[in-house]
Design an enzyme around this catalytic site. Sequence first.
Site, PDB file in Angstrom:
ATOM      1  N   ASP A 428       0.840  -1.191   0.000  1.00  0.00           N
ATOM      2  CA  ASP A 428       0.000   0.000   0.000  1.00  0.00           C
ATOM      3  C   ASP A 428       0.877   1.243   0.000  1.00  0.00           C
ATOM      4  O   ASP A 428       1.944   1.264   0.606  1.00  0.00           O
ATOM      5  CB  ASP A 428      -0.933  -0.003   1.216  1.00  0.00           C
ATOM      6  CG  ASP A 428      -0.195   0.157   2.532  1.00  0.00           C
ATOM      7  OD1 ASP A 428      -0.538   1.069   3.303  1.00  0.00           O
ATOM      8  OD2 ASP A 428       0.736  -0.638   2.807  1.00  0.00           O
ATOM      9  N   SER A 429       0.411   2.270  -0.715  1.00  0.00           N
ATOM     10  CA  SER A 429       1.087   3.567  -0.781  1.00  0.00           C
ATOM     11  C   SER A 429       2.535   3.396  -1.254  1.00  0.00           C
ATOM     12  O   SER A 429       2.768   2.975  -2.383  1.00  0.00           O
ATOM     13  CB  SER A 429       1.013   4.245   0.591  1.00  0.00           C
ATOM     14  OG  SER A 429       1.392   5.591   0.500  1.00  0.00           O
ATOM     15  N   ALA A 430       3.522   3.699  -0.395  1.00  0.00           N
ATOM     16  CA  ALA A 430       4.916   3.496  -0.782  1.00  0.00           C
ATOM     17  C   ALA A 430       5.172   2.037  -1.121  1.00  0.00           C
ATOM     18  O   ALA A 430       5.946   1.714  -2.037  1.00  0.00           O
ATOM     19  CB  ALA A 430       5.836   3.948   0.348  1.00  0.00           C
ATOM     20  N   HIS A 660      -6.677   8.119   2.211  1.00  0.00           N
ATOM     21  CA  HIS A 660      -5.428   7.419   1.942  1.00  0.00           C
ATOM     22  C   HIS A 660      -5.021   6.650   3.199  1.00  0.00           C
ATOM     23  O   HIS A 660      -5.172   7.122   4.308  1.00  0.00           O
ATOM     24  CB  HIS A 660      -4.348   8.448   1.585  1.00  0.00           C
ATOM     25  CG  HIS A 660      -3.050   7.845   1.164  1.00  0.00           C
ATOM     26  ND1 HIS A 660      -2.780   7.485  -0.136  1.00  0.00           N
ATOM     27  CD2 HIS A 660      -1.930   7.542   1.876  1.00  0.00           C
ATOM     28  CE1 HIS A 660      -1.547   6.995  -0.223  1.00  0.00           C
ATOM     29  NE2 HIS A 660      -1.011   7.012   0.987  1.00  0.00           N
TER      30      HIS A 660
END
Length: 707
Positions: A428-430, A660
Amino acid sequence: MDYKAVFVALEEVCDESLDALCAPPDLPYAAAAQRLVNTIVQVQEHGRALLPVVTGFAAVFHHYDFEPETPANGYRTLVKVLQSCLLHIIDKTRYVATSCHGAFFRAEHNACELEAYCGALCQLRALMYLAQRLLHDNGHGQLISLQDGELSRRFVREYASMHKACFYGRCLGFQFSATLRPFLQSVVISMVSYGETYGKQQSSLGIAALSLLTSGKYVLDPEQRGAEFERITQNLDLQFWKSFWNLTESGLVTGFTRITSNPVNVNLALTLPPVQLRLPLTSDPRLSTPVSPPVAHTGPGPVYARLISHEFREGHDTEELLAYSDMEANPLALNMVSSWSQKKARSPWLMIHFHGGGFVAQTSKSHEYYLRSWSKALKVPILSVDYSLSPEAPFPRALEECFYAYCWALKNAHLLGSTAERVCLAGDSAGGNLCITVSMKAVSMGIRVPDGIMAAYPATLLTIDASPSRLLTLIDPLLPLGVLAKCLNAYAGVTCKGLQPVVGSGTLGALGRDTATLLSDLGWGASNWLQSFLDPARSRSPSRPPPTLALSTPPGRSASERILRSDGGGGGGEGGDYPDGFQPMRSECLAFVLQSSCPVIKNPFVSPLLAPNELLKGLPPVHIVASALDALLDDSVMFARKLRDMGQPVTLTIAEDLPHGFLSLSQLTKETEVASDLCVARIREVFLKRDPPSNLRQRPTAASPAV
């Protein structure tokens, strides 16, 4: 609810409220009643100005979607957020209309509530005008200003000077699911309270305890909370954010997580030694290629990972695996091994996970809650990689470690309880970024690529470029632009320091108020001084606007004339982003956002959205799960469209009303739980060999109509 119906309802309820407040008999709270009248008049003015703007967006929404079945992009998101704000205002204004003559009507409280939402509406109006500029200046169907540096610079300047505290006080989290708002309020209060004690000579636990004692005032005074949160997000350095986010790594929090999450039979911290590996080439398995251990910045070193499995399988009790496990870091490992009585066969599946945290914070512990659930739901062993964090270990260290762990897992899958017939990367994300870039590196080296990728709200573009969804960083409590920029610059190796805390100071106001004001004054003056050279017609010395929005309208002046103006600090005065007579509210202290031109940020292994097609060809099916209210939504939409247009297999799934980082919140609400289940469903498709439909892999033959 249709946007036109929302604007009609807003106009009607404002008229009803004005009639009720102005009708005899005279109200006993005359001052508060006048504030209510002034605010409602302002709301009407904003609503009338915004209706044609929203109508213009609604006419072209569809040109920016990934596909008709997935209606999502930043323009839709901005309208969705605006509509949410208007619905809150309608609800509060309707209450004023029906209750203002009641004995228990709290005039002062309701005036403060409406003023707060009116301020938020004013700033959202500014965002809508900025989005109009993006729509006008970007290419057809383009969501991100990749070629126009001036658009992005204007976006950063607006963020630096625009007032944002109104979104962190009474209006906090209005755009998100109602069940998430109490949690968001707790996070913001905790962050502001933690900021008061940050820098003191105390342990993290002691700082957290002191924060609890000071949090009460921010519960009682939302305006103070908003102002202090804005100051924190604009000026405190990256170490503050690392320290705060890593509170989730404390023993108390992780212990509670393990108690409340699904139990697992295997939970081992592993240390992978830095030895060279050899993997077969996909073109000719008789040949192999060397895979070196990570060496960037600090030289060869081990890679840390965590093995999580709901079921005890063959390979989990081998001495070879336990040799990789640090028994001191796993005090229960020996007891756990001795209690294993039944072994299941190795799973044909293996999941390799890269955690989020902006490349600067958190580990597998922070994400253990949902990984335990996923291991149970999918019946799969999971290897979660604890890659080195920035700024101490910038790019490419994390990528090298994740790639090495991936290769090690392929070579040692038998130890992990898997035959690795199907391998899925998830993050997720990074971590989503690393899933994609690790796969790109596997393609470039000619070794086996994973069978699929599940990337949740991935960061695919690490530049500070403008897009409609990225405008949300001006109002998002979990992903403000100032913090996002610090994380991205840290990963790219760009140094960016903010205001340092004063050791021993009692409050956040004391630790930087005078310094922040001084920097703000200097920034304001420097901006005007520089502008005088760029534009001689503007060489006059403008007066600095006051820091707050006056909510009472002087006689003979319109509400728009009362809104703060800025000649030197914002994009409106320079680029004509705002119509005559309108400017958003400006902040008391300017933020410093480093918009780096460092070439590393545009490296395709940092920003895969910028990768040439040759590097993306050969990627496995990519399943992206994004949120409609995520500031990085446009990154996901544009990357999915790029892969689709290349003929690469890709899907895009949108979760509604969530921020987010929703995977880290999966235990909090039903909505976040459902979003987590969407990710599990996509991972299961990888394991079951369900590739995306062919129509998603081929570029449409019909040209899109012109906007």
